[in-house]
Each structure stands twice: as structure tokens, then as C-alpha cells.
Write an enzyme that holds these catalytic residues in place. Structure first.
Site, mmCIF file in Angstrom:
data_model
loop_
_atom_site.group_PDB
_atom_site.id
_atom_site.type_symbol
_atom_site.label_atom_id
_atom_site.label_comp_id
_atom_site.label_asym_id
_atom_site.label_seq_id
_atom_site.Cartn_x
_atom_site.Cartn_y
_atom_site.Cartn_z
ATOM 1 N N GLU A 7 -4.907 3.615 5.850
ATOM 2 C CA GLU A 7 -5.097 3.904 4.461
ATOM 3 C C GLU A 7 -5.495 4.794 3.514
ATOM 4 O OE1 GLU A 7 -4.879 1.392 0.607
ATOM 5 O OE2 GLU A 7 -6.605 0.693 2.048
ATOM 6 N N SER A 15 -11.352 -0.678 3.178
ATOM 7 C CA SER A 15 -9.860 -0.807 4.486
ATOM 8 C C SER A 15 -10.051 0.474 4.674
ATOM 9 C CB SER A 15 -8.729 -1.722 4.129
ATOM 10 O OG SER A 15 -8.979 -2.674 3.494
ATOM 11 N N ARG A 29 1.117 -1.697 -0.284
ATOM 12 C CA ARG A 29 0.031 -0.082 0.282
ATOM 13 C C ARG A 29 0.493 1.320 0.277
ATOM 14 N NH1 ARG A 29 -3.801 -3.440 -1.077
ATOM 15 N NH2 ARG A 29 -5.956 -3.717 0.199
#
Ligand code: EPU
Length: 336
Positions: free
Chosen positions: A332, A236, A164
Site C-alpha cells: 500500500e 498498513s 485504496r
């Protein structure tokens, strides 16, 4: 030429469905649009690139210019043996590109089916799911660097992909605008079926094929994750935390059955969803916001929430996880 709108409502442009406006909203297509836009930009004017708005949390009205990619071209650039390089405009819906590839028998992105968002955002957070990541297929990323007033093509190595993570979230944060991404696909795909129950789903659907992997992954996502058209969310909300193996082993002894994955360099990745779930947050609601009932990694807006409401909930969850497990979980989602 780029397009300009003033006082643009962002409600339909973020999957969290938070009400906010942007003072200016600019649609761009190619590098010439960006050259002209940045040449005209008043000094000190803030700007932010917003694609599909699937990974952002608006925290108030945006007093600057939102740049929105409009280029929706998908074109084969090169064929070398089984390898097919495909250039995808930053404004292409990611899943339209995956469908395009699967229909043509080109493998590499099928495990990333049904991820909401634009193709231009895929390299930024190196989207990943079901055993695949964008970095596995990205060949290069073409972007405009306003400070240098030029277009550059960054190799996959220069993108410095991580979990990520990429150079676009680090040194090039706020310094690059992605125009297109070249993906290296294969006309003789190797199927990746090790993750979770993808393999058994694919067997039930009749065996290994790009179409069946796409179907299986799409079905799993639909079962687990809320549809942003129905319930505002940004997938997420937290990243899975990477911790020392020593801490992971200590926790695994205390909590048998805790998911834990080898992350190299003496590090282990834990499942943020599991940690949040064990703190009792799954399915809990606080006013207009809550934690999704089937996936504790996902925060949801039941309607009318502000960015501050979401952040307040996220703060409580983070401190509970830190207190109980001694682990920090990072967001995130990007704040706008
Ligand atoms: N778990 C729980 N409770 C929960 C959620 C998860 O106990 O509420 C456990 C699961 O049982 C499993 C483990 O935690 O043992 C991991 O869960 P899962 O396989 O659902 O995946 P994840 O780590 O929660 C990541 C990505 C997802 C991606 C899936 C599938 C991140 C931050 N998220 O989730 O990406 O779809 O893997 O590969 O890495 C996204 O980024 O928006 C996203 C949805």
C-alpha cells in the site's frame, strides 16, 4: 510565491523515519504557486508531492524536487438543507479536519479519526477505516495538471475511487497536484457502527454521537497501531488482497475462522494481517526492521533502517504468504 530549500533532510518528513535527503524541496499554497513553479521547472526534472509523508517509503536520496502543500484553510463552501460542503486545503492535517467537523456537529468523517496524514492525500489512496472511506464524502478534488497548465475540479466519479485506489494512483499518477478537496458533510449525520467493536465502545462511552465515535475509533487505533512518533511506520504496509471467491472458499475450508469479506463481482477480500500473522511474522524483528507485535500489516523501523531494509523484509513476507496461501499481497505504501 513558492518557497525553495536545497538538500532538504526528509527524516522528519516521513513517518517511517528513514534518513534521506531531497535535492530541492518546494512549499506551495495555491494554483498560482504551481503555475509559476512548473513554468520555472527545468525540462526532465523529476518531482513528487509529499504531504505528511505517512504513506511513503524513501528508498534513497531523492534527486529531484519534492512539492509540499502548505494550504491549511478549512472553509464552508455551501449549505443545502442538511448538506454542508467544506473545502479543505491539501496541507491540512487530516485529523484536524475531522476534529473541526465533529466540533461543529458535521458528520461523515468521524469514523476516519486519528488517521495520520494530510487532507490532500485522502483521495489519492481513498483512505478508509472502521466502515468508512474518503470516497463516501468527497464531492470534488481541485488539482493542477502541469501538462495542461491548468487547474481542474474532478468530480467524485472522475476520481474513480476503489479500495485504496483512485485515478491519482493510475492515469493521473505523477500528472496532478492536489490543491484542495471538497467534502460533503451532514448536519444530520447517520452513524456507521457496524465495523468491529466500534459499536460496543460507543455504548460504553454513553451512546451514539459524533464525539463518542471519534473517541472510540481513536482509542482503538491507539491500542492497535504503533505511534510513528515513537516507532517509525507507515500504517498498513500491504493492502488487503482481493481474490476470486473460489480461492477464498478453498482457503476458508482449509483454515476455518479465516477472515473473508464479500467484495462483489465474484471476488472476496482477505485480511493481509491475518495471512502474515499465520505465517509467523507478527512481532518478528530482523535487524533494524520488524513486523509490529499487535498488527502484522504494519512494518516498523526500530531506528536506523534504510528503505532497502524495509523492502527486503517486505519481500520475505510476500513470498511466505504466496507460498503458503497462493495469494499475492501488494504494497500500500508508495516508494519514493
Ligand atoms: N488480523 C490478524 N492478525 C493481525 C492483524 C489482523 O489475525 O496481525 C485479523 C484481525 O483479527 C481481523 C482481520 O485480520 O479479523 C482484519 O484486521 P483489522 O480489522 O485490524 O483490519 P485490517 O484489515 O488489518 C484495515 C485497514 C486499516 C484500518 C483497519 C480498520 C487496510 C490495508 N488497512 O486493516 O488501515 O485502520 O482496516 O478499519 O485496508 C492503514 O491503511 O494504514 C490502516 C491502518
Amino acid at each position: 510565491m513558492y518557497t525553495i530549500e536545497e538538500n532538504k533532510p526528509l527524516l522528519g518528513l516521513n513517518s517511517f523515519r528513514i534518513a534521506a535527503t531531497a535535492r530541492r524541496f518546494v512549499g506551495f499554497c495555491g494554483g498560482d504557486d504551481l503555475k509559476a513553479f512548473f513554468a520555472d521547472l527545468p525540462a526532465g526534472e523529476p518531482w513528487y508531492v509529499l504531504g505528511g509523508g505517512n504513506n511513503v517509503l524513501p528508498t534513497g536520496d531523492y534527486d529531484g524536487t519534492i512539492l509540499h502543500p502548505l494550504c491549511r484553510d478549512i472553509a464552508v463552501e455551501r449549505r443545502e438543507g442538511d448538506t454542508v460542503s467544506v473545502r479543505v486545503g491539501a496541507g491540512v492535517e487530516w485529523d484536524d479536519f475531522v476534529a473541526w467537523a465533529v466540533q461543529r456537529g458535521l458528520g461523515g468523517v468521524e469514523n476516519l479519526s486519528a488517521i495520520p496524514g494530510y487532507a490532500g492525500a485522502a483521495p489519492v489512496q481513498n483512505i478508509g477505516a472502521y466502515g468508512a472511506e474518503a470516497k463516501d464524502t468527497v464531492e470534488c478534488v481541485e488539482c493542477y495538471l502541469p501538462d495542461e497548465r491548468r487547474i481542474v475540479s474532478l468530480s467524485a466519479e472522475a476520481c474513480r475511487f476503489g479500495y485504496r485506489d483512485s485515478v491519482f494512483k493510475r492515469e493521473l499518477r505523477g500528472r496532478a497536484v492536489i490543491l484542495s478537496v471538497v467534502f460533503r458533510l451532514s448536519s444530520r449525520p447517520r452513524f456507521a457502527l457496524r465495523y468491529g467493536d466500534v459499536a460496543s465502545r460507543v455504548r460504553e462511552l454513553g451512546g451514539e454521537s459524533l464525539e463518542n465515535i471519534r473517541r472510540a475509533v481513536t482509542d482503538i487505533r491507539q491500542e492497535k497501531l504503533p505511534d510513528p512518533a515513537v516507532l517509525g511506520n507507515a500504517g498498513s504496509f500491504f493492502k488487503n488482497p482481493v481474490v476470486s471467491c473460489a480461492l477464498a472458499e478453498k482457503l476458508a475450508r482449509e483454515y476455518p475462522g479465516m477472515p473473508c469479506y464479500e467484495a462483489g463481482d465474484g471476488l472476496s477480500k482477505l485480511a493481509a494481517g491475518w495471512l502474515i500473522d499465520r505465517c509467523g511474522w507478527k512481532g518478528r524483528r530482523e535487524g533494524a526492521v520488524g513486523v509490529h507485535e499487535r498488527q502484522a500489516l504494519v512494518l516498523v523501523n526500530y531506528g536506523g533502517a534504510s528503505g532497502a531494509d524495509v523492502l527486503a523484509l517486505a519481500g520475505k513476507i510476500r513470498s511466505d504468504v504466496r507460498e503458503r496461501f497462493g495469494v499475492s499481497i501488494d504494497m500500500e505504501v508508495n516508494l519514493l
